[in-house]
Design a protein around this motif. Sequence first.
Motif, PDB file in Angstrom:
ATOM      1  N   LEU A  60      34.974  39.311  43.093  1.00 23.31           N
ATOM      2  CA  LEU A  60      35.512  38.969  44.405  1.00 23.31           C
ATOM      3  C   LEU A  60      34.372  38.742  45.394  1.00 23.31           C
ATOM      4  CD1 LEU A  60      38.217  38.770  46.074  1.00 23.31           C
ATOM      5  CD2 LEU A  60      37.718  41.106  46.815  1.00 23.31           C
ATOM      6  N   ALA A 119      41.064  41.259  41.615  1.00 15.38           N
ATOM      7  CA  ALA A 119      39.961  40.365  41.963  1.00 15.38           C
ATOM      8  C   ALA A 119      40.204  38.958  41.423  1.00 15.38           C
ATOM      9  CB  ALA A 119      38.652  40.927  41.416  1.00 15.38           C
ATOM     10  N   GLU A 120      40.749  38.877  40.217  1.00 15.29           N
ATOM     11  CA  GLU A 120      41.029  37.566  39.633  1.00 15.29           C
ATOM     12  C   GLU A 120      42.161  36.856  40.360  1.00 15.29           C
ATOM     13  OE1 GLU A 120      41.961  35.603  35.216  1.00 15.29           O
ATOM     14  OE2 GLU A 120      41.915  37.780  35.490  1.00 15.29           O
ATOM     15  N   LEU A 159      36.156  45.739  43.106  1.00 20.76           N
ATOM     16  CA  LEU A 159      36.596  44.360  43.350  1.00 20.76           C
ATOM     17  C   LEU A 159      35.409  43.404  43.349  1.00 20.76           C
ATOM     18  CD1 LEU A 159      39.247  44.946  46.176  1.00 20.76           C
ATOM     19  CD2 LEU A 159      39.703  44.226  43.827  1.00 20.76           C
ATOM     20  N   GLU A 160      34.331  43.788  44.026  1.00 21.18           N
ATOM     21  CA  GLU A 160      33.160  42.923  44.066  1.00 21.18           C
ATOM     22  C   GLU A 160      32.510  42.815  42.687  1.00 21.18           C
ATOM     23  OE1 GLU A 160      30.567  44.384  47.087  1.00 21.18           O
ATOM     24  OE2 GLU A 160      31.966  43.951  48.728  1.00 21.18           O
TER      25      GLU A 160
END
Length: 277
Positions: free
Chosen positions: A239, A191-192, A234-235
């Motif tokens: 993200l 995600a980063e 991820l969210e």
Amino acid sequence: MADGSNGLTIIKRKKVVAGGGHHGGAWKVAYADFVTAMMAFFMLMWLLNATTEQQRKGIADYFSPTIPINRVSGGGDGAFGGDNIFTDETLAQSGTGIAQPTLGSEPIRSDRRTGDDATAAQVAALRDIEAVLLGRGGESMISEEALRHVVTRLTDEGLIIELFDLPDASLFFGDTTQPTSVTGEIAGVMAEVFGIVSNDIHIEGHLSAKSVLHANYPVWEISTGRAEQMRLLLEGAGLNPLRITQIAGGGDREPATQNATEPRNNRLKVILLREDE
């Protein structure tokens, strides 16, 4: 006999043979080359047997790097003037540099260019993501334990990041959709890193095959549920939800190995898509 007579004069010539006891040694050179080649061959066989898939990919990338190895070149004047080799303008005064993507900076968008330039920009951006994720040219953002589960490849579809089970470590608990800590770690890093670009993302879940004793094993529900869990991870790590445009479950229909029952087939595919031109 008196002087001036017609006597016969005999002249003896000595035959000189050079290099007396030396009989040549070219065979020694050929033998040394043969031994060296055999040593290299056996080292290759040992590496193939003693390394993981991820380690083999890392070794291959070491011998054909796609980015400079060191962030800063050597000090001194001239060609070794100490310039940063990741600058856009110069590569130690001897070529074109490459800019290392910076986390938190403005996302890279390929629509600033058109045609072949846009395609090249997309490929370069995806390769930068791959390099940052795997730590090529430096330390990876993912721990060594978690990195064992990750392989990447760049295709016409985009950058595919594949996460898979190992015989001694799984991404999910048993036959459930509950992720383990290593899955959460990898999702957080992805995600980063994905913040560097703005490409859309697809997520796919896949499972290994079961024996006929597991005829009612819900492969579709579990594979789709695991893809959904990756979306949530991820969210949850920051993200943008709008970037995830598809999640899917492939069940046990697309094994990654010849033996469909191997743990390696329990995997997630996170695809960073190429942007449309």
